[in-house]
Scaffold this motif. Structure first.
Motif, PDB file in Angstrom:
ATOM      1  N   GLU A  33     -74.359  20.228  -3.532  1.00 30.16           N
ATOM      2  CA  GLU A  33     -75.013  21.552  -3.486  1.00 30.16           C
ATOM      3  C   GLU A  33     -76.353  21.484  -2.763  1.00 30.16           C
ATOM      4  OE1 GLU A  33     -76.699  24.941  -6.620  1.00 30.16           O
ATOM      5  OE2 GLU A  33     -75.305  23.390  -7.316  1.00 30.16           O
ATOM      6  N   ASN A  34     -77.102  20.407  -2.979  1.00 22.33           N
ATOM      7  CA  ASN A  34     -78.401  20.260  -2.325  1.00 22.33           C
ATOM      8  C   ASN A  34     -78.253  20.071  -0.820  1.00 22.33           C
ATOM      9  OD1 ASN A  34     -79.926  20.462  -4.713  1.00 22.33           O
ATOM     10  ND2 ASN A  34     -79.523  18.309  -5.191  1.00 22.33           N
ATOM     11  N   PHE A  35     -77.185  19.376  -0.416  1.00 19.57           N
ATOM     12  CA  PHE A  35     -76.918  19.179   1.014  1.00 19.57           C
ATOM     13  C   PHE A  35     -76.621  20.519   1.683  1.00 19.57           C
ATOM     14  CE2 PHE A  35     -73.996  18.669   4.558  1.00 19.57           C
ATOM     15  CZ  PHE A  35     -74.592  17.675   5.311  1.00 19.57           C
ATOM     16  N   LEU A  36     -75.794  21.336   1.046  1.00 25.34           N
ATOM     17  CA  LEU A  36     -75.379  22.608   1.634  1.00 25.34           C
ATOM     18  C   LEU A  36     -76.534  23.610   1.720  1.00 25.34           C
ATOM     19  CD1 LEU A  36     -71.915  22.987  -0.136  1.00 25.34           C
ATOM     20  CD2 LEU A  36     -72.366  22.170   2.186  1.00 25.34           C
ATOM     21  N   LYS A  37     -77.608  23.368   0.968  1.00 26.81           N
ATOM     22  CA  LYS A  37     -78.764  24.261   0.996  1.00 26.81           C
ATOM     23  C   LYS A  37     -79.727  23.940   2.142  1.00 26.81           C
ATOM     24  CE  LYS A  37     -78.982  25.367  -3.957  1.00 26.81           C
ATOM     25  NZ  LYS A  37     -79.784  25.183  -5.207  1.00 26.81           N
ATOM     26  N   LEU A  38     -79.558  22.772   2.774  1.00 28.81           N
ATOM     27  CA  LEU A  38     -80.490  22.371   3.828  1.00 28.81           C
ATOM     28  C   LEU A  38     -80.429  23.340   5.003  1.00 28.81           C
ATOM     29  CD1 LEU A  38     -79.865  18.531   3.711  1.00 28.81           C
ATOM     30  CD2 LEU A  38     -81.820  19.781   2.792  1.00 28.81           C
ATOM     31  N   GLN A  44     -80.602  16.920   7.232  1.00 25.15           N
ATOM     32  CA  GLN A  44     -79.461  16.273   6.592  1.00 25.15           C
ATOM     33  C   GLN A  44     -79.475  14.750   6.749  1.00 25.15           C
ATOM     34  OE1 GLN A  44     -76.010  17.928   8.464  1.00 25.15           O
ATOM     35  NE2 GLN A  44     -76.480  20.036   7.900  1.00 25.15           N
ATOM     36  N   LYS A  45     -80.385  14.251   7.550  1.00 31.46           N
ATOM     37  CA  LYS A  45     -80.341  12.840   7.936  1.00 31.46           C
ATOM     38  C   LYS A  45     -80.331  11.892   6.737  1.00 31.46           C
ATOM     39  CE  LYS A  45     -83.745  10.371   8.867  1.00 31.46           C
ATOM     40  NZ  LYS A  45     -84.533   9.321   8.153  1.00 31.46           N
ATOM     41  N   ASP A  46     -81.254  12.083   5.794  1.00 33.64           N
ATOM     42  CA  ASP A  46     -81.350  11.156   4.655  1.00 33.64           C
ATOM     43  C   ASP A  46     -80.110  11.218   3.775  1.00 33.64           C
ATOM     44  OD1 ASP A  46     -83.813  10.277   5.484  1.00 33.64           O
ATOM     45  OD2 ASP A  46     -84.949  11.653   4.216  1.00 33.64           O
ATOM     46  N   PHE A  47     -79.563  12.429   3.575  1.00 32.69           N
ATOM     47  CA  PHE A  47     -78.337  12.568   2.784  1.00 32.69           C
ATOM     48  C   PHE A  47     -77.206  11.770   3.423  1.00 32.69           C
ATOM     49  CE2 PHE A  47     -80.274  15.968   0.411  1.00 32.69           C
ATOM     50  CZ  PHE A  47     -79.528  16.066  -0.750  1.00 32.69           C
ATOM     51  N   ARG A  48     -77.014  11.979   4.707  1.00 31.02           N
ATOM     52  CA  ARG A  48     -75.911  11.291   5.399  1.00 31.02           C
ATOM     53  C   ARG A  48     -76.122   9.777   5.401  1.00 31.02           C
ATOM     54  NH1 ARG A  48     -72.569  14.841   8.782  1.00 31.02           N
ATOM     55  NH2 ARG A  48     -73.479  16.921   8.897  1.00 31.02           N
ATOM     56  N   PHE A  49     -77.351   9.354   5.650  1.00 30.05           N
ATOM     57  CA  PHE A  49     -77.646   7.925   5.663  1.00 30.05           C
ATOM     58  C   PHE A  49     -77.308   7.290   4.315  1.00 30.05           C
ATOM     59  CE2 PHE A  49     -80.528   4.406   4.792  1.00 30.05           C
ATOM     60  CZ  PHE A  49     -80.326   3.586   5.889  1.00 30.05           C
ATOM     61  N   ASP A  50     -77.746   7.929   3.232  1.00 30.33           N
ATOM     62  CA  ASP A  50     -77.487   7.386   1.891  1.00 30.33           C
ATOM     63  C   ASP A  50     -75.999   7.362   1.576  1.00 30.33           C
ATOM     64  OD1 ASP A  50     -80.176   7.037   1.492  1.00 30.33           O
ATOM     65  OD2 ASP A  50     -80.464   8.903   0.372  1.00 30.33           O
TER      66      ASP A  50
END
Length: 354
Positions: A33-38, A44-50
């Protein structure tokens, strides 16, 4: 050699790992949900990296020492095709979205971060804005408007290289092919001795209409539509990219459903599909003329090349021109890994982005 390939999509990232001579594929979904709010891609870089790092840790490839990280190129400056070293200038232009915002802009950035972890080079391969077009192919009837090169370059080049090597027994640089990528967007290009010298800008809706894209539209129709609907150019651009094509006519983006509609006697669906095939064939015919009829083959690729109905209808139009090769699906992960292999083996030189 061991290679990690990264291919960012809208809500997922495709991952390819080349290990022990084989390619292992996976896809990391980003539905948090937090990703879709960006608000934008760069956030989105940190989400995808993690997510990618977690996948590698939990997979059987945790202890691999990669020799290269390779990623899908984003909307950088217009450059010629090839493999590029990820440098500071490239990362800067990806972050700034110099040619527009797209999930692929994160490819080079993520490749750089993982290359720091594994102490190996980072590359991008054939970004979607490569520009190898003939000058005469860019000129229009309005001096301040030129045609742009935006297309499925990664898959185009990969299948063209494959057909040249495996079917024609030639080098890609010695071949003349017309490649039609048929998916969510349609891009059809003339591959002329290793360069895509003419191609429609499928990213912005130019060329044949597609599942949700409008394709080339008559100018008088555009002007009238803008007047009647009283919308901004930006809103109109969203319409022609996201809610046109088959969706505008039949209210579906599922081509299997379209074929089922035809199978059960829906004449409107049949007519729209026939128009779709007609426009693709006309685009191929135009490039056949541009090549003065001297081509080695026509290649049909992309997800819609899985449709026997569509393929057979196109063959009925253009089969007289040359041999037609059908390579269904997309081969972006293979294109990335093969590009890195060519450089690591010394078969190709990595280019510098300036």
């Amino acid at each position: 050699m061991n290679i990690l390939a990264i291919d960012p999509g809208s809500t997922s990232t495709k991952i390819g790992i080349y290990f022990d001579g084989k390619i292992y594929r996976s896809k990391v979904e980003h539905l948090d949900e937090n990703f879709l709010k960006l608000k934008n891609v760069i956030e989105q870089k940190d989400f995808r990296f993690d997510h990618i790092k977690r996948y590698l840790k939990e997979s059987t490839f945790e202890d691999i020492n990669f020799d290269a990280i390779v990623a899908r190129g984003g909307l950088v400056k217009n450059i010629e095709g090839g493999v590029y070293i990820v440098n500071e200038k490239l990362i800067e232009d990806l972050k700034n979205g110099i040619n527009g915002e797209h999930p692929a802009n994160l490819g080079g950035i993520l490749a750089s971060e993982f290359s720091n972890i594994y102490n190996c080079p980072a590359f991008i391969v054939d970004p979607p804005i490569i520009d190898e077009m003939w000058d005469i192919a860019k000129i229009t009837g309005v001096s301040s408007i030129t045609r742009k090169s935006k297309f499925h370059a990664l898959n185009h080049k990969e299948v063209a290289r494959y057909i040249a090597k495996e079917k024609l027994r030639k080098n890609y640089d010695d071949s003349i092919l017309i490649v039609a990528h048929m998916g969510g967007g349609i891009t059809i290009g003339l591959h002329y001795y290793g360069k895509v010298v003419d191609v429609n800008n499928g990213l912005d809706g130019d060329g044949p209409f597609a599942i949700e894209r409008a394709g080339t539209l008559p100018v008088d129709g555009i002007v009238e539509y803008l007047k009647n609907e009283n919308i901004t150019p930006d809103d109109f651009l969203k319409i022609i990219i996201k809610s046109s094509g088959f969706y505008s006519h039949l209210k579906t983006k599922d081509m299997i459903e379209v074929e089922n509609m035809i199978r059960y006697g829906d004449n409107k669906a049949k007519k729209v599909l026939d128009a779709f095939v007609y426009n693709i064939s006309k685009e191929i015919g135009g490039l056949f003329a541009a090549a003065k009829g001297k081509i080695d083959g026509i290649v049909l690729t992309g997800g819609l090349a899985n449709s026997k109905l569509i393929v057979e209808k196109i063959k009925n139009y253009v089969g007289f021109m040359s041999e037609i090769y059908v390579v269904p699906g997309e081969y972006e992960i293979e294109a990335l890994i093969n590009g890195a292999i060519r450089v690591l083996k010394g078969e190709d030189n990595a280019k510098i982005y300036e």
